[in-house]
Design an enzyme around this catalytic site. Sequence first.
Site, PDB file in Angstrom:
ATOM      1  N   CYS A   1       0.816  -1.223   0.000  1.00  0.00           N
ATOM      2  CA  CYS A   1       0.000   0.000   0.000  1.00  0.00           C
ATOM      3  C   CYS A   1       0.849   1.273   0.000  1.00  0.00           C
ATOM      4  O   CYS A   1       0.669   2.160  -0.838  1.00  0.00           O
ATOM      5  CB  CYS A   1      -0.984  -0.014   1.163  1.00  0.00           C
TER       6      CYS A   1
ATOM      7  N   HIS B   1      -2.629   1.335   6.868  1.00  0.00           N
ATOM      8  CA  HIS B   1      -2.962   1.237   5.449  1.00  0.00           C
ATOM      9  C   HIS B   1      -3.092   2.643   4.878  1.00  0.00           C
ATOM     10  O   HIS B   1      -3.500   3.582   5.562  1.00  0.00           O
ATOM     11  CB  HIS B   1      -4.276   0.470   5.237  1.00  0.00           C
TER      12      HIS B   1
ATOM     13  N   HIS C   1      -5.634   1.886  -4.545  1.00  0.00           N
ATOM     14  CA  HIS C   1      -4.716   1.368  -3.538  1.00  0.00           C
ATOM     15  C   HIS C   1      -4.286  -0.051  -3.871  1.00  0.00           C
ATOM     16  O   HIS C   1      -4.870  -0.714  -4.751  1.00  0.00           O
ATOM     17  CB  HIS C   1      -5.357   1.413  -2.139  1.00  0.00           C
TER      18      HIS C   1
END
Length: 347
Positions: free
Chosen positions: A263, A311, A323
Amino acid sequence: MSSHRSHRRPPRPGTGWPARVTVLTAAASAVAALTSSMAAAEPDEGKATSSGTAGARVDRLYEQAERATDKYNGAAERVTTLRKRVEQLQDEAARGQAKVNRLRNALGSLAGAQYRSGAVDPTVALILSSDPDGYLDRAATLDRVGDRQRGQLREFESARRALEQRRTEAAGTLERLGTQRAELLRHKKSVQAKLRSARRLLDRLTPDERAERDRASRGVPRDEAPGGAEASSGRASSALAAAQRAVGSPYGWGQAGPSSFDCSGLTQWAYGQAGTSIPRTSQAQRSAGRHVPLSQARPGDLVIYRADASHVAMYAGNGQVVHAPQPGAQVRYDPVGMMPVSAVVRP
């Protein structure tokens, strides 16, 4: 750094910095201890079967793996920085040693000349000299040589102290490098253990459950970023365009492109393509710019998820983010509210 590699001299047999030997021995011991201690670190899926669905447990394992991945990325970044510093210090020490050797040789030559010329008492030498005027000239020269020698002595002492300082700093940096490498190994084992557990749980899913997860993992299929507000800057627009190009690339933990991403690796790479440097981890990216309310998010902003910032995604407009979700999935678009948002950052 590489331009100075030629200054290094290979160590003579039986020589070297004791600190380096100690550090390497300690690092090896730390790695051995970590290897044995991590043998039992893998989650026990059998115990986990008592609550929730297998899919939910997989999601929890992926979330835990993502947190461990962020720690791994941070440790990897520190290892890289420390390794470069060690190389720099070793090059500086090699050049410093060459300077000390050169000054020591020059001082030795001067000392020998003074000994040969000044062994006889000056008064006696003057009386015995067949050329008093010539002797007086030589004596004046010796005085000047003495002044020069004193200057070289001071330069030698300064160079010697600088060399010792570089060696001390290099030894300390090597020690920190060993510690960070051990931490890197620990986080790597943690990620791998959780991913193995998740894979075993996935293998237990029924065909219907697996098909449902596959549909969910495909996210929102788009070839272009969603429409909506304009990006806050040219670099944000360029970063979003780069992230768009990565859509469909596989997730790869610890990877920051160009062919696979985790990520924070995706967002760092995307901004790097726009000529802007941001930190490697999602936790550090939370502090990589100005915070704005979610209601004011614009394309190119970083969306940080969960209270621990484990994240990160990039806002793409129209309530969507792009993402790198999790292992087994591809870079994709998802709703911005897919998990709790802790911050929106505008680099």
